[in-house]
Each structure stands twice: as C-alpha cells, then as structure tokens.
Design a protein around this motif. Structure first.
Motif, PDB file in Angstrom:
ATOM      1  N   HIS A 223      50.389   7.207  35.462  1.00 26.80           N
ATOM      2  CA  HIS A 223      50.270   8.315  36.417  1.00 26.80           C
ATOM      3  C   HIS A 223      49.562   7.863  37.680  1.00 26.80           C
ATOM      4  CE1 HIS A 223      46.466   8.539  34.258  1.00 26.80           C
ATOM      5  NE2 HIS A 223      45.999   9.444  35.089  1.00 26.80           N
TER       6      HIS A 223
ATOM      7  N   ASP B 186      46.046   8.889  30.022  1.00 28.60           N
ATOM      8  CA  ASP B 186      44.923   9.830  30.055  1.00 28.60           C
ATOM      9  C   ASP B 186      45.211  11.107  29.263  1.00 28.60           C
ATOM     10  OD1 ASP B 186      43.224   8.272  31.495  1.00 28.60           O
ATOM     11  OD2 ASP B 186      43.380   9.392  33.374  1.00 28.60           O
TER      12      ASP B 186
ATOM     13  N   HIS C 214      47.230  17.193  33.523  1.00 29.35           N
ATOM     14  CA  HIS C 214      46.232  16.250  34.042  1.00 29.35           C
ATOM     15  C   HIS C 214      46.674  15.688  35.386  1.00 29.35           C
ATOM     16  CE1 HIS C 214      43.317  13.043  34.320  1.00 29.35           C
ATOM     17  NE2 HIS C 214      44.265  12.126  34.293  1.00 29.35           N
TER      18      HIS C 214
HETATM   19 ZN   LIG Z   1      44.017  10.283  35.218  1.00 25.68          ZN
END
Ligand SMILES: [Zn+2]
Length: 397
Positions: A135, A264, A245
């Motif tokens: 990400h 994450d 997130h």
């Molecule tokens: Zn992150």
C-alpha cells in the motif's frame, strides 16, 4: 537450498514447523554482533499468538531466512513505529533468476544504505526482478522509485506491482503540496474540536509530509487486483484486497506454503490505524476494516502471517477476534462517554488513547476517533450535530 521453491505439499509440515536456525546464517560472519532480540515485553494478547522465531529479529542490513526462498528484512523508521518489515521472495521471471521484493521503507539515506548492503550480501548475487508494494504509506512505498530505477536495465524494467488505487493515490500525494497536512487538514481537525492555535499552526505548516518520505513513484506499474493470482518463485500467491487502513491494500496468500503476507492489515501487537481523512469526511473506514479482516477467517488458523510491523506469527483467527474485540470495546467506550452530553472527537481522545500524544500522534488519533464516531453514527447509535463554531458533536441515542 536458496532459489529452489519449497517442494510442497509433502514438505509443508517441515517448513511450517521448523524455522531456519538463524545462528547458521550468522555463522558465516564471525565478527558480526549477535542478532538482536525483541525487547518489548509480551502483552497478554500476544501470549495467545505463536511466534515461531520467538524473540529473534534480523540484524540491520541482514535477513532471517524464514524458509527456503523467503527472507525477512527489517528496516528502522525515525518515528513511533520504529521499524518496518520487508520480505524478499526468490523468484524467476522468464529466464532471469532473482528476487521479488515486498515493500521498501521510507526514502532516507539510512534506508538506501541498508538496501545497498542487502543488495551486496543477501541476494546471492542476483538482481531484484520486481517490486510489490502492499500500500501507499511512506514506510511501504517510499523507495519504490529508487529500487525500480536501480534494478531496471535497458532491456528489462524492474516493475512496481501495486493496486491501482494505491498507486494513483501515492503518485498524486507525492506530487501535490499539502498531502497529509496543510490548511484543509487543519480546518478538518478544527471541525472535530482541535482548537489550540499552536496545534493548528503545526498542521497548517506540515505541507510536504508525504513527499518528504515518498519523493516520487515509478512512472509505470503493474496492477494488482483482488483475487489475482501471481506466480512468485513458481508458487501461486493470491491477492487479498483490504480496506479501511489505506485505499486498496493488497495482502498476498500462498496456500501451497500456507503463508500470508499481511502488510498492515494483520499486525500481531498493535492495532492497524483506521482513520477518517479530510478528503472523505463521512467515510466509514472502521466498517471497511472489520469486514476486510473477516475475510482472513477463510484462511487456515495455522497460516504463517508475515506482518509489516512486529514478528511473524501464527494464530490468524485469534488475532482477527482480538481486533474485533478491541474495536467493539472502543466503540462501547465512546457510547458511554457520550451518553449524558455530546462530545466532539477531540474531547474523546483521552477516552480512546490513554497516553500522552504529541502532535503527530494526535493527528492519527483524531482521525481514528472520527472513524469510531462515524461507525456509531452510521449504525444509528450516535447522532451528530454541528454547533455554532462549526464543531461536530456526537451524542448517544
Ligand atoms: Zn500503512
């Protein structure tokens, strides 16, 4: 053994239960310092998880080989997270042998120096063939431009693989002023009760937060989408999109070796930051996050999870339930705190975060508090009103 993909499934049991002894790895470097160990005390929740490598951590610029063809690299971060994990996967693209790297660390001199050492000592003299980024956050994407440029040749690009939403958002954020700061963010925080002029000034002056850590993105990328299967080192890895997130986080699961690269979205010790940002003030990222982690329940409980922060662990379902309980408890605390009088997000910071926060942490905490408030607003448990000063206040119904 390195370079040969695990011979599965017959040997799966071996790979899952017998972590490589890292002392063998260090035996080649008699002058090297002993490997570092996790120094933080184990929390009660962590005791419900299993850490196959116990407290062992990779040394700076070095790796722990988790199983043939998968190496764990850990890089320092100059902020509260302290470190990010990076995974090196032995790969072959066409007739080229080399590595696929997952995530990069932020762009700074120390990280580039660590990578230079890793290139020299950890890749068996082979190149990085491609880069996969889970990400857009700086600790994951910061050096993508540098790594891809470093390993591209006139005949062959070292390509970045990433979801399109993450790539476009990262590229945009690295090019505009005021990404993750500036007037709009300050106005937004003010509408949620941040009134201290010094704090607001600090947010207004934070103009180049993202581009300071992610100065550029590679000009080309390959798109990852949910349920895509990509072959790495002869093994199929399935993309699992996750939300809440970041815009379109990509985790990767390989059934053949029972490994999940969780990014994450699945951390063993800390709860993933789930925030409402000023660009989408009515967002409901907590619902997106909880729905996303529920999808991990379809994977085996004994899958080896490789998280971006913390140590590799087993106990995926246990961790999903811990995170659900964590957010349920926080939501209940918000309801209790707003039962008798309305409160704005800033008022509720001490309810959700029982520790001192500096301005940087406050900005994350405030976004996360709004995420809890919006969740309860959408579920009909809170009403929200805007007062004469333009501050949003929430009260339990
Ligand atoms: Zn992150």
């Amino acid at each position: 053994m390195i370079g040969k993909p695990p011979n599965l499934p017959e040997s799966r049991h071996f790979y899952l239960r017998q972590p490589v002894n890292i002392h063998r790895h260090f035996a080649d470097h008699s002058t090297a310092a002993p490997p570092p160990l996790e120094s933080k005390p184990t929390t009660e929740l962590e005791r419900a998880l299993h850490y196959p490598w116990a407290r062992q951590l990779p040394s700076r610029g070095s790796t722990i080989e988790l199983m043939p063809g998968i190496k764990w690299l850990r890089m320092d971060l100059p902020f509260v997270l302290r470190h990010v994990n990076i995974w090196l996967l032995r790969d072959r693209l066409g007739d080229r042998e080399g590595w696929t790297v997952v995530d990069t660390c932020i762009d700074r001199a120390e990280a580039r120096a660590d990578w230079t050492q890793v290139f020299a000592t950890e890749l068996d003299g082979l190149p990085v063939l491609r880069l996969l980024v889970t990400h857009m956050h700086p600790d994951h994407a910061g050096l993508a431009h540098w790594l891809c440029e470093h390993w591209s040749t006139p005949d062959c690009d070292c390509r970045l693989w990433m979801s399109a939403t993450e790539y476009q958002t990262a590229r945009y954020s690295s090019q505009v002023a005021n990404s993750f700061g500036g007037d709009r963010l300050a106005d937004y925080f003010q509408s949620h009760g941040m009134t201290d002029p010094g704090d607001l000034e600090g947010i207004r002056n934070r103009k180049n937060y993202y581009k300071g850590l992610v100065p550029a993105l590679p000009p080309h990328f390959s798109r990852l989408m949910d349920s895509d299967n990509i072959t790495i080192g002869g093994l199929p890895w399935r993309c699992i999109a996750g939300y809440g997130h970041s815009p379109e986080h990509m985790a990767l699961y390989c059934e053949r070796i029972n490994v999940l690269i969780g990014g994450d979205m699945m951390l063993p010790r800390i709860s993933t930051n789930v925030s409402v940002y000023e660009t989408e003030p009515e967002g409901d990222p907590l619902k997106l996050f909880l729905d996303s982690i529920d999808r991990f329940l379809s994977l085996p409980e004994d899958v080896l999870v490789l998280p971006s922060h913390g140590r590799p662990f087993r106990g995926l379902h246990t961790r999903v339930h811990q995170l659900r309980n964590h957010h349920r408890d926080r939501l209940n605390e918000v309801i209790v705190a707003t039962r008798h009088q309305p409160a704005c997000a800033y008022d509720l910071l001490p309810v959700l975060f029982k520790r001192d926060l500096d301005l940087h942490q406050t900005s994350f905490a405030l976004g996360e508090t709004v995420a809890h408030l919006n969740r309860l607003w959408y579920s009909g448990q809170l009403r929200r009103t805007r007062d004469a000063e333009g501050i949003w206040r929430f009260q339990a119904i």
